[in-house]
Structures are given as structure tokens and as C-alpha cells.
Motif scaffolding. Structure first.
Motif, PDB file in Angstrom:
ATOM      1  N   VAL A 129       0.840  -1.186   0.000  1.00 50.64           N
ATOM      2  CA  VAL A 129       0.000   0.000   0.000  1.00 50.64           C
ATOM      3  C   VAL A 129       0.883   1.247   0.000  1.00 50.64           C
ATOM      4  O   VAL A 129       1.780   1.383   0.826  1.00 50.64           O
ATOM      5  CB  VAL A 129      -0.931   0.009   1.231  1.00 50.64           C
ATOM      6  N   SER A 130       0.633   2.142  -0.954  1.00 51.07           N
ATOM      7  CA  SER A 130       1.295   3.433  -1.008  1.00 51.07           C
ATOM      8  C   SER A 130       0.463   4.370  -1.879  1.00 51.07           C
ATOM      9  O   SER A 130       0.097   3.988  -2.991  1.00 51.07           O
ATOM     10  CB  SER A 130       2.698   3.319  -1.595  1.00 51.07           C
ATOM     11  N   PRO A 131       0.136   5.542  -1.381  1.00 52.62           N
ATOM     12  CA  PRO A 131       0.513   6.024  -0.061  1.00 52.62           C
ATOM     13  C   PRO A 131      -0.246   5.261   1.019  1.00 52.62           C
ATOM     14  O   PRO A 131      -1.327   4.737   0.782  1.00 52.62           O
ATOM     15  CB  PRO A 131       0.123   7.494  -0.086  1.00 52.62           C
ATOM     16  N   ARG A 132       0.348   5.226   2.202  1.00 43.74           N
ATOM     17  CA  ARG A 132      -0.247   4.532   3.339  1.00 43.74           C
ATOM     18  C   ARG A 132      -0.299   5.491   4.517  1.00 43.74           C
ATOM     19  O   ARG A 132       0.415   6.490   4.550  1.00 43.74           O
ATOM     20  CB  ARG A 132       0.565   3.302   3.703  1.00 43.74           C
ATOM     21  N   MET A 133      -1.142   5.149   5.499  1.00 46.68           N
ATOM     22  CA  MET A 133      -1.198   5.975   6.694  1.00 46.68           C
ATOM     23  C   MET A 133       0.149   5.929   7.411  1.00 46.68           C
ATOM     24  O   MET A 133       0.867   4.935   7.331  1.00 46.68           O
ATOM     25  CB  MET A 133      -2.297   5.478   7.642  1.00 46.68           C
ATOM     26  N   THR A 134       0.468   7.003   8.110  1.00 43.89           N
ATOM     27  CA  THR A 134       1.690   7.025   8.906  1.00 43.89           C
ATOM     28  C   THR A 134       1.532   6.063  10.084  1.00 43.89           C
ATOM     29  O   THR A 134       0.418   5.621  10.404  1.00 43.89           O
ATOM     30  CB  THR A 134       1.958   8.441   9.457  1.00 43.89           C
ATOM     31  N   ALA A 135       2.638   5.749  10.744  1.00 42.70           N
ATOM     32  CA  ALA A 135       2.606   4.830  11.883  1.00 42.70           C
ATOM     33  C   ALA A 135       1.646   5.338  12.963  1.00 42.70           C
ATOM     34  O   ALA A 135       0.863   4.559  13.532  1.00 42.70           O
ATOM     35  CB  ALA A 135       4.008   4.638  12.449  1.00 42.70           C
ATOM     36  N   ALA A 136       1.678   6.637  13.245  1.00 41.27           N
ATOM     37  CA  ALA A 136       0.783   7.203  14.269  1.00 41.27           C
ATOM     38  C   ALA A 136      -0.682   7.087  13.844  1.00 41.27           C
ATOM     39  O   ALA A 136      -1.554   6.779  14.663  1.00 41.27           O
ATOM     40  CB  ALA A 136       1.148   8.659  14.542  1.00 41.27           C
ATOM     41  N   ALA A 137      -0.957   7.314  12.560  1.00 43.44           N
ATOM     42  CA  ALA A 137      -2.332   7.199  12.064  1.00 43.44           C
ATOM     43  C   ALA A 137      -2.813   5.756  12.154  1.00 43.44           C
ATOM     44  O   ALA A 137      -3.949   5.496  12.575  1.00 43.44           O
ATOM     45  CB  ALA A 137      -2.418   7.711  10.627  1.00 43.44           C
ATOM     46  N   TYR A 138      -1.960   4.797  11.759  1.00 40.96           N
ATOM     47  CA  TYR A 138      -2.335   3.386  11.882  1.00 40.96           C
ATOM     48  C   TYR A 138      -2.602   3.014  13.328  1.00 40.96           C
ATOM     49  O   TYR A 138      -3.558   2.304  13.640  1.00 40.96           O
ATOM     50  CB  TYR A 138      -1.250   2.472  11.316  1.00 40.96           C
ATOM     51  N   GLN A 139      -1.759   3.485  14.234  1.00 41.48           N
ATOM     52  CA  GLN A 139      -1.940   3.154  15.650  1.00 41.48           C
ATOM     53  C   GLN A 139      -3.298   3.650  16.139  1.00 41.48           C
ATOM     54  O   GLN A 139      -4.037   2.917  16.794  1.00 41.48           O
ATOM     55  CB  GLN A 139      -0.826   3.758  16.489  1.00 41.48           C
ATOM     56  N   SER A 140      -3.647   4.878  15.797  1.00 46.30           N
ATOM     57  CA  SER A 140      -4.935   5.426  16.204  1.00 46.30           C
ATOM     58  C   SER A 140      -6.081   4.638  15.564  1.00 46.30           C
ATOM     59  O   SER A 140      -7.072   4.309  16.226  1.00 46.30           O
ATOM     60  CB  SER A 140      -5.027   6.899  15.813  1.00 46.30           C
ATOM     61  N   PHE A 141      -5.955   4.326  14.282  1.00 49.55           N
ATOM     62  CA  PHE A 141      -6.989   3.558  13.585  1.00 49.55           C
ATOM     63  C   PHE A 141      -7.205   2.201  14.258  1.00 49.55           C
ATOM     64  O   PHE A 141      -8.339   1.804  14.528  1.00 49.55           O
ATOM     65  CB  PHE A 141      -6.596   3.371  12.114  1.00 49.55           C
ATOM     66  N   TYR A 142      -6.124   1.482  14.548  1.00 47.92           N
ATOM     67  CA  TYR A 142      -6.266   0.160  15.153  1.00 47.92           C
ATOM     68  C   TYR A 142      -6.791   0.236  16.582  1.00 47.92           C
ATOM     69  O   TYR A 142      -7.521  -0.643  17.024  1.00 47.92           O
ATOM     70  CB  TYR A 142      -4.943  -0.609  15.105  1.00 47.92           C
ATOM     71  N   GLU A 143      -6.452   1.298  17.305  1.00 54.71           N
ATOM     72  CA  GLU A 143      -6.937   1.444  18.680  1.00 54.71           C
ATOM     73  C   GLU A 143      -8.416   1.821  18.741  1.00 54.71           C
ATOM     74  O   GLU A 143      -9.121   1.399  19.646  1.00 54.71           O
ATOM     75  CB  GLU A 143      -6.125   2.507  19.422  1.00 54.71           C
ATOM     76  N   HIS A 144      -8.894   2.617  17.772  1.00 54.91           N
ATOM     77  CA  HIS A 144     -10.232   3.191  17.893  1.00 54.91           C
ATOM     78  C   HIS A 144     -11.265   2.675  16.896  1.00 54.91           C
ATOM     79  O   HIS A 144     -12.452   2.640  17.233  1.00 54.91           O
ATOM     80  CB  HIS A 144     -10.153   4.712  17.789  1.00 54.91           C
ATOM     81  N   GLU A 145     -10.857   2.319  15.690  1.00 54.63           N
ATOM     82  CA  GLU A 145     -11.860   1.975  14.671  1.00 54.63           C
ATOM     83  C   GLU A 145     -11.792   0.555  14.128  1.00 54.63           C
ATOM     84  O   GLU A 145     -12.806   0.016  13.699  1.00 54.63           O
ATOM     85  CB  GLU A 145     -11.760   2.948  13.478  1.00 54.63           C
ATOM     86  N   TYR A 146     -10.625  -0.044  14.115  1.00 56.34           N
ATOM     87  CA  TYR A 146     -10.423  -1.306  13.409  1.00 56.34           C
ATOM     88  C   TYR A 146     -11.472  -2.367  13.743  1.00 56.34           C
ATOM     89  O   TYR A 146     -12.106  -2.921  12.865  1.00 56.34           O
ATOM     90  CB  TYR A 146      -9.014  -1.842  13.694  1.00 56.34           C
ATOM     91  N   ARG A 147     -11.653  -2.667  15.009  1.00 62.64           N
ATOM     92  CA  ARG A 147     -12.582  -3.743  15.398  1.00 62.64           C
ATOM     93  C   ARG A 147     -14.039  -3.388  15.159  1.00 62.64           C
ATOM     94  O   ARG A 147     -14.878  -4.274  15.056  1.00 62.64           O
ATOM     95  CB  ARG A 147     -12.377  -4.148  16.854  1.00 62.64           C
TER      96      ARG A 147
END
Length: 160
Positions: free
Chosen positions: A69-87
Motif C-alpha cells: 500500500v502506497s501512499p499509506r497511513m503514517t505509523a501514528a495514524a495506523y496506531q490510532s486507527f487500530y486502537e479506535h476503529e479497526y474492530r
């Protein structure tokens, strides 16, 4: 599961997808362009949205065959996504996940065939129980999968 529960679950997923898409569009989830891990810069865009219709540019490296994937979310954006929205979006159902994962693997195999790419090995980052890899294992391709799920311990699955 009752119909009302299913409808509420689908509504939560759809609402979360819309919220994540809006965050991406507003730049709340910043992105970065990356090259293939092999260092080549010869990508071929194969999809511009993920299976839920969210923006996600999946590229096929024409040098090594890696999908990335490119462009991809930054590491901080992925972390927030997985913590708050992923599940909220990617719900798991142990009864149906295996079949869906195998079907996704078959679709990925068909895409490889379409682009005339036959991998000698496959690694799936975020593999869950490894169901998608079965389509490749059944064709004699060596596969490995890694997943980190906060509800389970960190695991590595090797499939022969």
C-alpha cells in the motif's frame, strides 16, 4: 445473533467506515508515499479502495511481485486507527471467517494469475488464523503469516 443485533453491527461498521474515510480526506489520518521493500519504484496500481470502499492504493511491484500500500497511513495514524476503529469495521466471527479468508485468498490468487505473477513464497502480515494463505498453500507455495491481535497473544503461523 438476532436480526436487530446484526443490523446494529452493520450500522456501526458503516458509520465507522464513513468516519475513517472523512478522517483520511481531512488529513486527520496523514499518509506517506513509500517504495516497495525491494527498493524498486515500478508500482502498478491494482486497487484504489479496500474491500469496504475506503481509500487504499494497493500496488503490485513489477520488479518483485510484492503487493503493498502506497501512499499509506503514517505509523501514528495506523496506531490510532487500530486502537479506535479497526474492530468496529473488521468484526470477526470464528464460524465464518475461515471461509471468507479462503475466498479472499482465492481472489488474490486469481489476481496474481491475471498479472502473470506466481510467487515462490507468500507472507501475510495481519493474517488472523491464516485462512487467506490456504489458497496458496494448496498450490504448493510456501507461506508464513504473522498477526498481532490485542485480544490474543502475539502469534506466528507457519503453513507448509
Amino acid at each position: 445473533m438476532e436480526l436487530a443485533e446484526v443490523n446494529a453491527s452493520v450500522l456501526e461498521s458503516m458509520t465507522t467506515i464513513a468516519e475513517v474515510t472523512l478522517k483520511q480526506e481531512r488529513g486527520d489520518y496523514p499518509v506517506e508515499a513509500v517504495s516497495c521493500y525491494c527498493g524498486a519504484s515500478s508500482p502498478r496500481l491494482v486497487a484504489d479502495v479496500d474491500r469496504y470502499g475506503m481509500p487504499c492504493h494497493t500496488n503490485l511491484c513489477q520488479a518483485c511481485g510484492l503487493l503493498y500500500v502506497s501512499p499509506r497511513m503514517t505509523a501514528a495514524a495506523y496506531q490510532s486507527f487500530y486502537e479506535h476503529e479497526y474492530r468496529k469495521i473488521y468484526k470477526t466471527d470464528d464460524d465464518g471467517d475461515d471461509l471468507i479468508a479462503l475466498q479472499n485468498g482465492e481472489a488474490l490468487w486469481e489476481m496474481c494469475e491475471f498479472y502473470d505473477v506466481v510467487p515462490s513464497s507468500v507472507i501475510d502480515l495481519g493474517c488472523g488464523k491464516g485462512g487467506m494463505l490456504r489458497a496458496f498453500v494448496q498450490r504448493g507455495i510456501k507461506c508464513a503469516g504473522v498477526d498481532q491481535d490485542p485480544r490474543r497473544s502475539y502469534k506466528v503461523e507457519m503453513l507448509d
